[in-house]
Design an enzyme around this catalytic site. Structure first.
Site, short mmCIF file in Angstrom:
data_model
loop_
_atom_site.label_atom_id
_atom_site.label_comp_id
_atom_site.label_asym_id
_atom_site.label_seq_id
_atom_site.Cartn_x
_atom_site.Cartn_y
_atom_site.Cartn_z
N LEU A 60 -3.23 -4.59 2.97
CA LEU A 60 -2.01 -4.00 3.52
C LEU A 60 -2.61 -2.91 4.33
O LEU A 60 -3.76 -2.42 4.02
CB LEU A 60 -1.04 -3.69 2.43
CG LEU A 60 -0.49 -4.49 1.66
CD1 LEU A 60 0.18 -3.97 0.55
CD2 LEU A 60 0.59 -5.40 2.51
N ASP A 61 -1.97 -2.64 5.51
CA ASP A 61 -2.55 -1.49 6.35
C ASP A 61 -2.38 -0.03 5.56
O ASP A 61 -1.36 0.01 4.24
CB ASP A 61 -1.36 -1.24 7.62
CG ASP A 61 -1.36 -2.36 8.42
OD1 ASP A 61 -2.42 -3.17 8.23
OD2 ASP A 61 -0.50 -2.48 9.20
N ARG A 62 -3.09 0.91 5.88
CA ARG A 62 -3.28 2.17 5.33
C ARG A 62 -1.90 2.80 5.00
O ARG A 62 -1.50 3.26 4.00
CB ARG A 62 -4.07 3.09 5.98
CG ARG A 62 -4.28 4.41 5.51
CD ARG A 62 -5.00 5.52 6.44
NE ARG A 62 -6.25 5.14 6.62
CZ ARG A 62 -7.32 5.49 6.18
NH1 ARG A 62 -7.30 6.01 5.31
NH2 ARG A 62 -8.29 4.93 6.48
N THR A 64 1.09 1.46 4.89
CA THR A 64 1.95 0.49 4.44
C THR A 64 1.79 0.76 2.81
O THR A 64 0.76 0.53 2.01
CB THR A 64 1.77 -0.97 4.66
OG1 THR A 64 1.93 -1.11 6.07
CG2 THR A 64 2.78 -1.94 4.02
#
Length: 191
Positions: A60-62, A64
């Protein structure tokens, strides 16, 4: 720094094959070139008697928050990897966006490519199909609610279901719909 107790409180599911962790926004899932804290360095707190820490089944993106799936051992990780590759894992993201799209639901299909420049660093952008290094990206979306936030203006609460798993896909697709995700760094430039 994340303490053992904090990480264990974030554990949503545990069985013999996998763990599901509630990943907070603002922390990367693994070490990156820019350094900084990352969640993976604390996975040893989640061994629960196994000889090695769990491993990431996806990312998952930082920025998110959400459910992060970890494989507890190599065989489990291989099984999870197959499920993700075959698209048998359904992903749902909810986001507050500035403004809102036309219509109540739809699909975004385009190609994404990573671009780097000295001024902005790297970012993902939508490009024409067939562009070198571009990857197909598909996201289904629907509006769950619309309203107004003081000091912000019109906003919408949206559901996104990515059919592909590209870096920053939801953010790029929301921007392409004309309604950037609230809190996206490039959002200020789009206003």
């Amino acid at each position: 720094m994340m303490r053992k107790e904090e990480l264990e409180r974030r554990l949503l599911h545990r069985d013999g094959l996998m763990l599901v962790v509630d990943k907070p926004a603002g922390i990367a899932v693994h070490a990156g070139p820019g350094g900084g804290d990352d969640l993976e360095r604390y996975f040893h707190h989640l061994q629960f008697g196994l000889p090695r820490p769990p491993s990431l089944a996806h990312r998952l993106d930082r920025d998110t928050s959400g459910c992060l799936v970890l494989g507890r051992h190599p065989k489990a990780l291989r099984k999870l990897g197959i499920l993700f590759q075959q698209g048998r894992v359904e992903k749902t993201y909810w986001a507050a966006v500035l403004g809102g799209p036309e219509g109540e639901s739809g699909r975004v299909e385009n190609a994404l490519v990573k671009r780097t420049d000295a001024k902005r660093g790297w970012r993902m952008i939508a490009v024409a199909p067939g562009t070198e290094d571009a990857l197909e990206s598909v996201t289904d979306w629907r509006v769950l609610g619309r309203g107004t936030m003081p000091g912000i203006g019109p906003v919408s609460f949206m559901e996104f279901n990515p059919r592909t798993g590209r870096t920053h896909q939801i953010r790029v697709h929301a921007m392409g719909l004309g309604c950037p995700v609230l809190g996206t760094p490039s959002m200020a430039a789009s206003r």
